[in-house]
Motif scaffolding. Structure first.
Motif, PDB file in Angstrom:
ATOM      1  N   UNK A 125      -2.031  14.679  10.984  1.00 21.30           N
ATOM      2  CA  UNK A 125      -3.189  14.789  10.087  1.00 21.30           C
ATOM      3  C   UNK A 125      -3.891  13.597   9.480  1.00 21.30           C
ATOM      4  N   UNK A 126      -2.865  12.702   9.043  1.00 17.93           N
ATOM      5  CA  UNK A 126      -3.187  11.449   8.241  1.00 17.93           C
ATOM      6  C   UNK A 126      -4.133  10.695   9.409  1.00 17.93           C
ATOM      7  N   UNK A 127      -3.566  10.653  10.456  1.00 16.56           N
ATOM      8  CA  UNK A 127      -4.022   9.618  11.682  1.00 16.56           C
ATOM      9  C   UNK A 127      -5.406  10.505  11.946  1.00 16.56           C
ATOM     10  N   UNK A 128      -5.247  11.517  12.050  1.00 15.40           N
ATOM     11  CA  UNK A 128      -6.612  12.056  12.477  1.00 15.40           C
ATOM     12  C   UNK A 128      -7.757  12.075  11.599  1.00 15.40           C
ATOM     13  N   UNK A 129      -7.369  11.833  10.238  1.00 16.85           N
ATOM     14  CA  UNK A 129      -8.655  11.974   9.347  1.00 16.85           C
ATOM     15  C   UNK A 129      -8.691  10.064   9.197  1.00 16.85           C
ATOM     16  N   UNK A 130      -8.114   9.384   9.989  1.00 17.84           N
ATOM     17  CA  UNK A 130      -8.673   7.801  10.007  1.00 17.84           C
ATOM     18  C   UNK A 130      -7.702   6.989   8.939  1.00 17.84           C
ATOM     19  N   UNK A 131      -6.464   7.526   8.526  1.00 13.88           N
ATOM     20  CA  UNK A 131      -6.010   7.052   7.410  1.00 13.88           C
ATOM     21  C   UNK A 131      -4.473   6.506   8.268  1.00 13.88           C
ATOM     22  N   UNK A 132      -3.858   5.680   7.478  1.00 15.87           N
ATOM     23  CA  UNK A 132      -2.372   5.375   7.857  1.00 15.87           C
ATOM     24  C   UNK A 132      -1.723   4.418   6.535  1.00 15.87           C
ATOM     25  N   UNK A 133      -0.529   4.562   6.626  1.00 22.79           N
ATOM     26  CA  UNK A 133       0.274   3.971   5.660  1.00 22.79           C
ATOM     27  C   UNK A 133       1.098   2.719   6.050  1.00 22.79           C
ATOM     28  N   UNK A 134       1.473   1.891   5.128  1.00 24.72           N
ATOM     29  CA  UNK A 134       2.380   0.601   5.708  1.00 24.72           C
ATOM     30  C   UNK A 134       3.433   0.544   4.412  1.00 24.72           C
ATOM     31  N   UNK A 135       4.419  -0.273   4.685  1.00 23.03           N
ATOM     32  CA  UNK A 135       5.426  -0.592   3.915  1.00 23.03           C
ATOM     33  C   UNK A 135       5.380  -2.164   3.379  1.00 23.03           C
ATOM     34  N   UNK A 136       5.514  -2.173   2.157  1.00 19.13           N
ATOM     35  CA  UNK A 136       5.546  -3.639   1.529  1.00 19.13           C
ATOM     36  C   UNK A 136       6.402  -3.528   0.346  1.00 19.13           C
ATOM     37  N   UNK A 137       7.586  -4.283   0.318  1.00 19.46           N
ATOM     38  CA  UNK A 137       8.335  -4.461  -0.806  1.00 19.46           C
ATOM     39  C   UNK A 137       8.985  -3.120  -1.315  1.00 19.46           C
ATOM     40  N   UNK A 138       9.408  -2.392  -0.489  1.00 17.92           N
ATOM     41  CA  UNK A 138       9.867  -0.898  -0.758  1.00 17.92           C
ATOM     42  C   UNK A 138       9.067   0.011  -1.358  1.00 17.92           C
ATOM     43  N   UNK A 139       7.756  -0.075  -1.223  1.00 11.78           N
ATOM     44  CA  UNK A 139       6.499   0.726  -1.597  1.00 11.78           C
ATOM     45  C   UNK A 139       5.810   1.081  -0.266  1.00 11.78           C
ATOM     46  N   UNK A 140       5.462   2.453  -0.280  1.00  8.49           N
ATOM     47  CA  UNK A 140       4.578   2.871   0.719  1.00  8.49           C
ATOM     48  C   UNK A 140       3.025   2.501   0.151  1.00  8.49           C
ATOM     49  N   UNK A 141       2.232   1.911   0.887  1.00  7.13           N
ATOM     50  CA  UNK A 141       0.852   1.758   0.582  1.00  7.13           C
ATOM     51  C   UNK A 141      -0.124   2.644   1.326  1.00  7.13           C
ATOM     52  N   UNK A 142      -1.045   3.397   0.726  1.00 11.31           N
ATOM     53  CA  UNK A 142      -1.923   4.249   1.577  1.00 11.31           C
ATOM     54  C   UNK A 142      -2.958   4.526   0.482  1.00 11.31           C
ATOM     55  N   UNK A 143      -4.333   3.985   1.241  1.00  9.77           N
ATOM     56  CA  UNK A 143      -5.635   4.350   0.517  1.00  9.77           C
ATOM     57  C   UNK A 143      -5.663   3.759  -0.837  1.00  9.77           C
ATOM     58  N   UNK A 144      -5.060   2.445  -1.001  1.00 11.96           N
ATOM     59  CA  UNK A 144      -5.314   1.790  -2.231  1.00 11.96           C
ATOM     60  C   UNK A 144      -4.130   2.268  -3.103  1.00 11.96           C
TER      61      UNK A 144
END
Length: 187
Positions: A135-154
């Motif tokens: 659903x996240x991808x269908x809505x145009x979003x995604x997340x990534x991992x950096x330094x042990x944190x999940x980053x999504x939409x700021x």
């Protein structure tokens, strides 16, 4: 003549059965194919944070019982459960995805659905595992991992298996997600 007819219908029934057997997999392919992969991550919305939190909760529960050689939260179904009889890696739609983490989740989503069609009990029990990520991808979003944190939409969120398993499930209905994006609800 009757024997030939029975043989023909027998083959047809087997073909229909095979089509029905792959129903979840085929629906998953349609869903993945409908996503505009070139736009993933170009949009930020509150629903993206909500969906990411719910995906992490589900992935944490799955990892507790089926860790496999994966990098949390990027589950590789073929490593955690078993490899499906379908070769997902050869599908054109998978090769169109540039981001390796997104590709892993999309591939595992398809593998999970193939395993559901094959009658795999674990896959059936976890059939909704990837729903928040898709659903996240269908809505145009995604997340990534950096330094042990999940980053999504700021927003950032600590990757911690222990605390996620205990959390209550989040409502990821389209109505709730739309309310979040329209500022009518809190996450």
């Amino acid at each position: 003549m009757t024997i030939i007819r029975k043989k023909f219908l027998g083959n047809k029934n087997r073909e229909d059965g095979a089509k029905q057997l792959m129903e979840n997999f085929n629906q998953a392919i349609k869903r993945i194919s409908a996503i505009d992969w070139s736009c993933i991550g170009n949009k930020q919305a509150r629903s993206h944070v909500h969906l990411s939190k719910e995906y992490l909760r589900r992935a944490s529960i799955f990892f507790r019982y089926y860790p496999g050689p994966c990098r949390y939260p990027f589950i590789i179904i073929s490593n955690s459960i078993t490899k499906s009889q379908v070769s997902v890696d050869e599908l054109q739609i998978i090769n169109e995805i540039d981001n390796s983490y997104v590709k892993e989740i999309a591939t595992s989503y398809l593998e999970l659905n193939a395993l559901i069609d094959e009658g795999n009990k674990i896959a059936i029990d976890y059939k909704d595992l990837f729903e928040p990520a898709i659903k996240l991808y269908e809505r145009g979003g995604h997340f990534f991992i950096r330094a042990g944190y999940l980053n999504v939409a700021g927003a950032t969120d600590l990757l911690s298996l222990a605390t996620r398993v205990e959390r209550e499930p989040l409502d990821i209905s389209d109505e709730t997600l739309d309310s979040l994006d329209n500022g009518c609800a809190d996450y």
